[in-house]
Design a protein around this motif. Structure first.
Motif, PDB file in Angstrom:
ATOM      1  N   ALA A 102      49.100-132.265  13.689  1.00  0.00           N
ATOM      2  CA  ALA A 102      50.246-131.344  13.573  1.00  0.00           C
ATOM      3  C   ALA A 102      50.473-130.608  14.895  1.00  0.00           C
ATOM      4  CB  ALA A 102      50.003-130.345  12.442  1.00  0.00           C
ATOM      5  N   GLY A 106      53.562-131.414  17.072  1.00  0.00           N
ATOM      6  CA  GLY A 106      54.457-130.256  16.954  1.00  0.00           C
ATOM      7  C   GLY A 106      54.672-129.513  18.251  1.00  0.00           C
ATOM      8  N   PRO A 119      55.370-132.413  11.667  1.00  0.00           N
ATOM      9  CA  PRO A 119      54.251-131.477  11.896  1.00  0.00           C
ATOM     10  C   PRO A 119      54.062-130.492  10.753  1.00  0.00           C
ATOM     11  CG  PRO A 119      55.580-131.689  13.874  1.00  0.00           C
ATOM     12  CD  PRO A 119      56.320-132.418  12.794  1.00  0.00           C
ATOM     13  N   LEU A 122      52.276-132.364   8.013  1.00  0.00           N
ATOM     14  CA  LEU A 122      50.863-132.530   8.393  1.00  0.00           C
ATOM     15  C   LEU A 122      50.096-131.220   8.221  1.00  0.00           C
ATOM     16  CD1 LEU A 122      51.318-134.755  11.591  1.00  0.00           C
ATOM     17  CD2 LEU A 122      50.193-135.443   9.452  1.00  0.00           C
ATOM     18  N   THR A 123      50.740-130.107   8.555  1.00  0.00           N
ATOM     19  CA  THR A 123      50.097-128.796   8.397  1.00  0.00           C
ATOM     20  C   THR A 123      49.800-128.537   6.914  1.00  0.00           C
ATOM     21  OG1 THR A 123      51.328-127.935  10.297  1.00  0.00           O
ATOM     22  CG2 THR A 123      50.345-126.307   8.812  1.00  0.00           C
TER      23      THR A 123
END
Ligand code: HEM
Length: 168
Positions: A102, A106, A119, A122-123
């Protein structure tokens, strides 16, 4: 006191748990800031806070993982405690990789003060795996009782001393 004692903490005062508080706090902040930015709440400031919290979480993860690993190495292989702790290790490594991805993917958005979709996903995935790993970490301590002295009747003045208790 050996270097290992210094790294893993003293009986009754392990170093891994307080470090996990900092790590989990930073990743929780990152997840919250990312969602708030995506919702348009102080969008640009939250995007900056999201990325910086992710990077700070990754930095603090290093000593957190090292102290956890040193404790894990002391566990007898194949025991129920070892299985839980190894699942915890795998979950935390997976969460760390998701947060790292991320942060890397990101970075361009961070430079533009925005949180892009991948991102953010993913976070949030990292946060879900982190919660699972935290549950397993709690199981190690509160179910298996690792590094717990459980000396309820030890006088308070002696209990707070760093050398209180025997063994790990
Ligand atoms: C880097 C991310 C990590 C986080 C956020 C984390 C989080 C946690 C949490 C929340 C606990 C329970 C502590 C408590 O409630 O008092 C715990 C315990 C534990 N974790 Fe982790 N952990 C991480 C990495 C690791 C790694 C890589 C290992 C290696 C196997 C590990 C091994 C352990 C062990 C053995 C315990 C039992 C208590 C102790 O050793 O102090 N952890 N962890």
């Amino acid at each position: 006191m050996t270097l290992r004692d210094l790294l893993t903490g003293l009986p009754g005062h392990p170093t891994h748990p307080p470090l996990t508080d900092a790590t989990i706090g930073l990743y929780t902040g990152a997840a919250a800031f990312g969602v708030l930015s995506a919702l348009g709440v102080a969008e640009e400031n939250m995007a900056v806070a999201w990325w910086l919290a992710l990077v700070a979480g990754l930095v603090v993860s290093a000593p957190t993982a090292v102290t956890g690993l040193l404790d894990w190495l002391k566990i007898t292989r194949g025991t129920p405690l070892w299985r839980t702790a190894t699942s915890h290790l795998v979950a935390m490594l997976a969460a760390t990789l998701l947060f790292a991805a991320a942060a890397i993917l990101g970075h361009a958005g961070y430079a533009d003060r925005e949180v892009e979709t991948l991102p953010l996903v993913l976070t949030l995935a990292g946060f879900a795996v982190l919660a699972l790993g935290g549950w397993l970490g709690g199981t190690i301590v509160y179910v298996h009782g690792m590094r717990v002295l459980k000396e309820e009747d030890r006088p308070a003045a002696r209990a707070v001393r760093p050398d209180s208790g025997e063994g790990a």
